[in-house]
Enzyme design. Structure first.
Site, short mmCIF file in Angstrom:
data_model
loop_
_atom_site.label_atom_id
_atom_site.label_comp_id
_atom_site.label_asym_id
_atom_site.label_seq_id
_atom_site.Cartn_x
_atom_site.Cartn_y
_atom_site.Cartn_z
N ASP A 34 -17.51 0.67 0.03
CA ASP A 34 -16.68 -0.49 0.35
C ASP A 34 -17.45 -1.45 1.24
O ASP A 34 -17.61 -1.18 2.44
CB ASP A 34 -15.38 -0.05 1.04
CG ASP A 34 -14.60 -1.23 1.61
OD1 ASP A 34 -14.64 -2.31 0.98
OD2 ASP A 34 -13.95 -1.07 2.65
N SER A 45 0.80 -1.23 0.00
CA SER A 45 0.00 0.00 0.00
C SER A 45 0.83 1.28 0.00
O SER A 45 0.26 2.38 -0.05
CB SER A 45 -0.93 0.00 1.21
OG SER A 45 -1.86 -1.06 1.13
#
Length: 631
Positions: free
Chosen positions: A351, A327
């Site tokens: 999400d 990430s």
């Protein structure tokens, strides 16, 4: 009837004797004239030639190797020194049966068989005729005395005083400064035979190798008169060698030690850069090694232990280690998405804990399986939301992703003076077609968007990409040398183009998201940010070492220690006026925010705080509000 008796012919005998005397006299005169002619030819006609040969037998030209330049850190702390040492040399042409001489050396000095093999290897290496070859370094007084007493048994062997490279900081700078070693046959063919006459060592790795020409200097020479045994009687003429240039590095030994202390013996790498100048402030690859044995010749057993160690102390993780960035590339992905107009700071994605491609059942899960609900760019960065970046990667496509990531230095060498650097890999459709002869699949684009899949980066590349975020796209290549001989080391003639965005405000939008990673109420590394005396912009990352099957959960107890996830963290600080950018990689550390982030903060503290633990005056600015900003 008996044969008649022959009477002696005196006249015939006289003629025979006279003819023999004439022939002998003529031969004597001829040989005398031939000898006189030869003497005339040698002493008159070839006078200059033979007088030169005689003079050469008496007078020799000896090379004077230059003193190698010193290496210092940015504050003048000595890193690479030259230390006086007595070495044992052997001239093979004068030793006769040199193998027998080696056996005598082993016997006299009471050495082991490994030393015998090492000595023979050094003798057999490429060298110039009649050049003394050092076979043993750093002789003790007792060893020197033994050689002197047994000199009659050691033809061609001498004890010589010389300067030998020494690294007082030992393992602290082994991977950045490197070390020197004996010149091998391949190197000997490429080197200037005159300038390296009398020199037995050359830079092998790191700064020692990259700046070999500047560190080596210029050879000198002296004309000496010798006796029949080759012993020097007097010096007739001398031209002094020119010492190599001293190098001051950008590294700071205190920050280097602080970074090593922060890793606390774990395997990993740390790089700290000044985003305003490209100077490498700290460069740590752990575990490390002591480079000193490599200078004089490391034993086979000691080298085998280093080479075969599972922890790979000889491996430079900073420059050659290839790891999925995880990430930590999400800020760069966000910049690409904003600049391409795919998203805005207020764009929201829902999400549920996973992402699915249209008409596909496979779920690409978020690290938070329960989902974060509606997520905008700022929250996606501070929470490291995978679903948001799956969606962004799908909309962007691998080709545009490849183009933007290469602008940040991924998939290419970024350093100015680190020849060992590996380019890494930023995959593309063309790359996969060429490498595997397969098409690119949409799912590969998704995992590439969160720094997984084929993508491979070095810690140095992550540090440079973070420095570009701090400098808002201003490209300056990382470099280790601050000055060489008092001058600027290298002018970058191939500087990459700066990253120019259509709207500069996008830098601030992503930068604020990185700040909220540490200072936001939902930031993944807020515990680290809460203890800081300054604002930090950062991003955590956790990179898989082995894949997990669909639907399974990561269970550290069922995974071997060396198969656990790598922990990564990148950061720059102070966020409002960056003075340092850091990349941390802890092998098998599992948690970027829980393991790598505290390491990064210790490195930042080592540069930004004074000895009393207070923020240095030059970094004290008006602090931003710590209230999390949402867009």
């Amino acid at each position: 009837m008996p044969p008649p008796i022959r009477l002696k012919d005196h006249e015939r005998d006289t003629r025979l004797i006279r003819s023999r005397m004439l022939f002998g006299g003529a031969a004597l005169i001829f040989l005398t004239m031939l000898l006189m002619f030869r003497m005339y030819y040698l002493q008159v006609v070839q006078f200059e030639h033979h007088s030169t040969l005689a003079e050469n037998n008496r007078i020799h030209v000896q090379s004077l190797p230059p003193t190698r330049g010193m290496i210092y850190d940015r504050n003048g702390v000595l890193i690479a020194d030259n230390r006086a040492s007595f070495s044992l040399t052997l001239t093979r042409e004068r030793a006769g049966d040199w193998e027998q001489v080696l056996d005598s050396i082993i016997e006299i000095l009471e050495l082991d068989t490994d030393s015998r093999e090492l000595f023979e290897k050094r003798i057999r290496q490429g060298r110039r005729p009649f050049e003394p070859v050092p076979v043993m370094f750093e002789l003790s007084e007792a060893q020197i005395a033994r050689v002197a007493v047994n000199q009659f048994r050691l033809p061609g062997v001498e004890v010589a005083a010389s300067l030998v490279r020494y690294y007082p900081q030992k393992e602290h700078f082994a991977h950045s400064v490197g070390y020197v070693g004996r010149i091998n046959e391949t190197e000997l063919k490429k080197l200037d035979p005159i300038n390296y006459s009398g020199t037995h060592h050359i830079g092998k790795t790191g700064i020692e190798r990259f700046y070999e020409e500047q560190l080596h200097g210029q050879v000198g020479y002296e004309e000496v008169e010798t006796n029949a045994r080759g012993r020097v009687l007097r010096v007739l003429n001398r031209v002094e060698p020119i010492s190599g240039q001293d190098i001051y590095l950008t590294l700071d030994i205190k920050l280097q030690e602080a970074a090593e202390l922060a890793l606390d013996g774990r395997r990993g790498a740390i790089v700290a850069l000044d985003p305003n100048s490209g100077e490498v402030l700290a460069m740590v690859s752990q575990p490390s090694f002591d480079p000193n044995p490599f200078v004089t010749g490391i034993s086979f057993k000691a080298y085998g232990l280093l080479r075969d160690s599972l922890d790979q102390p000889l491996f430079n993780r900073v420059l050659r280690g290839l790891y999925p960035p995880g990430s930590t590339i999400k800020p760069m992905m966000a910049i690409a998405g904003l600049d391409l107009g795919i998203v805005t700071p207020s764009t929201r994605v829902f999400d549920p804990g996973f992402f699915q491609l249209p008409n596909h059942k496979h779920r690409y899960r978020n690290w938070n399986r329960y989902g974060d609900g509606w997520v905008n760019l700022d929250l996606a960065l501070s929470r490291s939301n995978d679903t948001y970046f799956y969606d962004l990667a799908h909309k962007m496509g691998v080709d545009r992703m490849h183009d933007y990531m290469t602008r940040f230095g991924f998939g290419q060498r970024v350093a100015l003076d680190m020849f060992e650097e590996t380019a890494g890999l930023m995959p593309s459709k063309d790359w996969k077609r060429s490498r595997y002869r397969q098409p690119w699949y949409p799912g590969e684009t998704l995992i590439l968007g969160i720094g997984q899949g084929y993508m491979q980066t070095t810690p140095l590349q992550l540090a440079q990409a973070t420095a570009l975020m701090a400098s808002k796209g201003k490209w300056i290549r990382p470099h280790l040398a601050r000055s060489v001989g008092g001058l600027q080391p290298i002018i970058d003639a191939d500087m990459p183009a700066d990253i120019v965005l259509r709207d500069d405000k996008n830098w601030d939008a992503v930068g604020m998201g990185m700040e909220n990673v540490l200072h936001g109420t939902r930031g993944t590394a807020r515990k680290v940010g809460d203890s800081a005396l300054y604002r930090i912009a950062g991003k955590s990352g956790t990179a898989q070492v082995v894949a997990i099957k669909q639907g399974e959960r990561y269970n550290r107890d069922k995974v071997q220690e060396r198969h656990r996830d790598h922990a990564l963290f990148v950061a720059y600080a102070p966020a409002e006026n960056p003075a340092i950018a850091v990349a941390v990689m802890v092998e098998n550390g599992e948690s970027g925010s829980g393991v790598a982030a505290p390491v990064a903060k210790q490195v930042l503290d080592g540069w930004l705080l004074d000895d009393e633990g207070e923020l240095k005056v030059e970094y004290q600015t008006t602090e931003r509000s710590t209230t999390e900003v949402r867009r």
